[in-house]
Motif scaffolding. Structure first.
Motif, PDB file in Angstrom:
ATOM      1  N   MET A  98      -4.919  -7.388  -2.177  1.00  0.00           N
ATOM      2  CA  MET A  98      -5.775  -6.100  -2.564  1.00  0.00           C
ATOM      3  C   MET A  98      -6.972  -6.442  -2.944  1.00  0.00           C
ATOM      4  O   MET A  98      -8.136  -5.675  -2.860  1.00  0.00           O
ATOM      5  CB  MET A  98      -4.922  -5.385  -3.818  1.00  0.00           C
ATOM      6  N   GLY A  99      -7.051  -7.581  -3.981  1.00  0.00           N
ATOM      7  CA  GLY A  99      -8.613  -7.762  -4.541  1.00  0.00           C
ATOM      8  C   GLY A  99      -9.495  -8.153  -3.472  1.00  0.00           C
ATOM      9  O   GLY A  99     -10.774  -7.762  -3.614  1.00  0.00           O
ATOM     10  N   VAL A 108      -8.109  -0.378   0.587  1.00  0.00           N
ATOM     11  CA  VAL A 108      -7.048  -1.467   1.211  1.00  0.00           C
ATOM     12  C   VAL A 108      -5.703  -0.370   0.988  1.00  0.00           C
ATOM     13  O   VAL A 108      -5.544   0.446   0.068  1.00  0.00           O
ATOM     14  CB  VAL A 108      -6.822  -2.597   0.477  1.00  0.00           C
ATOM     15  N   ILE A 109      -4.693  -0.537   2.293  1.00  0.00           N
ATOM     16  CA  ILE A 109      -3.480   0.184   2.063  1.00  0.00           C
ATOM     17  C   ILE A 109      -2.491  -0.940   2.357  1.00  0.00           C
ATOM     18  O   ILE A 109      -2.468  -1.878   3.227  1.00  0.00           O
ATOM     19  CB  ILE A 109      -3.212   1.127   2.983  1.00  0.00           C
ATOM     20  N   ILE A 110      -1.524  -0.931   1.380  1.00  0.00           N
ATOM     21  CA  ILE A 110      -0.516  -1.951   1.424  1.00  0.00           C
ATOM     22  C   ILE A 110       0.795  -1.611   0.777  1.00  0.00           C
ATOM     23  O   ILE A 110       0.861  -0.775  -0.155  1.00  0.00           O
ATOM     24  CB  ILE A 110      -1.027  -3.270   0.601  1.00  0.00           C
ATOM     25  N   SER A 111       1.816  -1.970   1.477  1.00  0.00           N
ATOM     26  CA  SER A 111       3.351  -1.518   0.871  1.00  0.00           C
ATOM     27  C   SER A 111       3.509  -2.565  -0.151  1.00  0.00           C
ATOM     28  O   SER A 111       3.039  -3.629  -0.393  1.00  0.00           O
ATOM     29  CB  SER A 111       4.193  -1.664   2.049  1.00  0.00           C
ATOM     30  N   LYS A 128      -3.505  -2.196 -13.109  1.00  0.00           N
ATOM     31  CA  LYS A 128      -4.241  -1.825 -14.106  1.00  0.00           C
ATOM     32  C   LYS A 128      -5.816  -2.714 -14.240  1.00  0.00           C
ATOM     33  O   LYS A 128      -6.871  -1.960 -14.455  1.00  0.00           O
ATOM     34  CB  LYS A 128      -3.730  -2.320 -15.601  1.00  0.00           C
ATOM     35  N   ALA A 129      -5.540  -3.791 -13.825  1.00  0.00           N
ATOM     36  CA  ALA A 129      -6.783  -4.610 -13.820  1.00  0.00           C
ATOM     37  C   ALA A 129      -7.627  -4.140 -12.795  1.00  0.00           C
ATOM     38  O   ALA A 129      -9.057  -3.964 -12.834  1.00  0.00           O
ATOM     39  CB  ALA A 129      -6.670  -6.113 -13.676  1.00  0.00           C
ATOM     40  N   LEU A 130      -7.368  -3.811 -11.486  1.00  0.00           N
ATOM     41  CA  LEU A 130      -8.124  -3.176 -10.559  1.00  0.00           C
ATOM     42  C   LEU A 130      -8.863  -1.995 -10.957  1.00  0.00           C
ATOM     43  O   LEU A 130      -9.993  -1.544 -10.650  1.00  0.00           O
ATOM     44  CB  LEU A 130      -7.466  -2.906  -9.110  1.00  0.00           C
ATOM     45  N   LYS A 131      -8.146  -1.085 -11.554  1.00  0.00           N
ATOM     46  CA  LYS A 131      -8.531   0.349 -12.366  1.00  0.00           C
ATOM     47  C   LYS A 131      -9.640  -0.179 -13.056  1.00  0.00           C
ATOM     48  O   LYS A 131     -10.692   0.758 -13.197  1.00  0.00           O
ATOM     49  CB  LYS A 131      -7.437   0.985 -12.829  1.00  0.00           C
ATOM     50  N   CYS A 146      -5.660   1.584  -2.541  1.00  0.00           N
ATOM     51  CA  CYS A 146      -6.918   1.530  -3.320  1.00  0.00           C
ATOM     52  C   CYS A 146      -8.105   1.710  -2.622  1.00  0.00           C
ATOM     53  O   CYS A 146      -8.519   1.203  -1.467  1.00  0.00           O
ATOM     54  CB  CYS A 146      -6.778  -0.049  -3.632  1.00  0.00           C
ATOM     55  N   ARG A 147      -9.222   2.430  -3.572  1.00  0.00           N
ATOM     56  CA  ARG A 147     -10.470   2.716  -2.954  1.00  0.00           C
ATOM     57  C   ARG A 147     -11.328   2.332  -4.120  1.00  0.00           C
ATOM     58  O   ARG A 147     -10.960   2.404  -5.233  1.00  0.00           O
ATOM     59  CB  ARG A 147     -10.627   4.151  -2.592  1.00  0.00           C
TER      60      ARG A 147
END
Length: 418
Positions: A98-99, A108-111, A128-131, A146-147
């Motif tokens: 993701m990161g 990124v799109i991930i299950s 939370k950290a990515l947000k 995630c965008r």
């Protein structure tokens, strides 16, 4: 389905060159996508999890060449943002993409990831950290989308020193605008290895190995990278216990002794003789194993949760009563019922196991429920009377390269039946 069959009673002796670390190479392979550069990585272990990560990178468009334990990764042609569902579900470490993908593609799109079923490992801290770094996250139907048009550096205080969350933040922050500071960061050596790889590529990261990591965002990476993966401290610890449990004498090479201090301390308490220098170690198992009053798993530099199952196998034949407190994962005692089938006297109360050592274990048919639990059954089988059969060997292959071959080379009566 693959099975391991072994007959216990042989004393193990000889030398082992420890392979590259699974928990280091997986985030490093994820890091290869951050910028379109070429990476030459040495000491890559031949493991099931590495194969899965390789398949993910290929599905994203990377080109990969592999010869023995050397891997060449070219991430320039990467052209996909969706991680294949079936691959993400097979391996927990897929989540650290993701990161890396946010850094490279802004999307990124991930299950939700898979891996060993050793209890809940929520990714709330990751999200939370990515947000906090500026990502927008949508969760629906088991997928995470995630965008981020632009990630911005910030200060992040982790509630728990999660290895995966620390790695995801580093990978997302290396190209973010400004400076990111991670407080209460995980201190594991594998994070130092990730920092070293990224800094070779042009990142500006400092503090890995401490509880505060500082990442100064850069616009782009300009360098191709050559990197040597650190040795696997969990593999090393497992062979140390193989020597201890069989009254053996094994020399480990290609290790970093500092990474093994928590394991060394407990094995000395159990009566082992250990001689070491910076890059090698000799362990001599005692005639009778001492019980250990308390083994408590903790984040590094504490006793690793990934060694809990293996030391339980050792303590199951120790002289006296030992206690193990598992503080990291709440469902990491799945190997207990299998060890009991072999004659061990173990009682569990929540996250605590009380082990009353028995004079001998007896071989029987067992099932590996997860990676390290599977390794513990092999260790128990090395000393069990008679024939031990272990099913679900694919779990063990996720983290140990040529496990049965190396043990056989040390004197074990062991075969892999495919």
């Amino acid at each position: 389905m693959d099975r391991i069959i072994l007959y216990g009673g042989n004393r193990l002796t000889g030398e082992v060159n420890v392979s590259g670390a699974k928990n280091a190479i997986l985030p490093i392979l994820a890091a290869t996508v951050v910028e379109g550069n070429e990476s030459t990585i040495f000491n890559v272990p031949n493991l099931r999890d590495v194969e899965v990560m390789e398949k993910i990178l290929l599905a994203l468009g990377c080109t990969i060449k592999r010869v023995d334990n050397i891997m060449w990764v070219n991430s320039k042609p990467l052209d996909q943002v969706k991680i294949p569902d079936e691959l993400a579900r097979e391996m927990r470490s897929s989540i650290i993409l993701m990161g890396a993908m946010l850094s490279r593609c802004g999307e990124v799109i991930i299950s939700y990831p898979g891996g060993c079923e050793i209890g809940p490992r929520p990714i709330d801290m990751h999200l939370k950290a990515l947000k906090d770094l500026g990502a927008e996250i949508e969760e629906s139907y088991g997928f995470i989308h995630c965008r981020a048009s632009k990630l911005k550096g910030t200060e992040i205080q982790l509630d728990y020193p999660s290895v995966g969350a620390t790695e995801n933040i580093i990978l997302a922050a290396v190209k973010a605008e400004g400076t990111t500071i991670i407080r209460n960061a995980a201190r594991e050596p594998e994070i130092v290895d990730l920092q070293n790889y990224l800094n070779k590529a042009g990142a500006r990261i400092s503090g890995a190995g401490t509880s505060v990591i500082i990442i100064e965002g850069v616009n782009e990476f300009k360098k191709d990278v050559t990197h040597y993966t650190m040795p696997d401290r969990i593999v090393a610890g497992t062979y140390m216990i193989a020597s201890a449990i069989t009254r053996g004498e094994i020399i480990l090479k290609n290790i970093i002794t500092d990474h093994l201090q928590a394991v060394i301390a407990k094995l000395k308490e159990a009566g082992c003789l250990i001689y070491s220098d910076e890059n090698s170690l000799k362990i001599i198992g005692p005639e009778r194993i001492n019980s250990i009053e308390m083994v408590q798993t903790l984040p590094y530099p504490g006793f690793p949760t990934d060694m809990q199952a293996q030391i339980m196998a050792l303590l199951s034949i120790a002289n006296g009563i030992s206690i193990i407190s598992e503080t990291v994962f709440e469902n990491r005692f799945k190997h207990v019922e299998e060890l009991i089938r072999m004659g061990a006297n173990i009682k569990t109360f929540g996250k605590v196991a009380i082990i009353k050592g028995v004079k001998e274990l007896t071989g029987t048919k067992t099932t590996a429920k997860d990676l390290r639990g599977g390794a513990s059954l092999v260790l128990a089988g090395l000393v069990a009377k008679g024939r031990t059969e272990i099913e679900n060997v694919y779990h063990i292959k996720r983290g140990y390269e040529d496990f049965h071959k190396i043990l056989k080379g040390l004197g074990a009566n062991i075969e892999l039946v495919e």
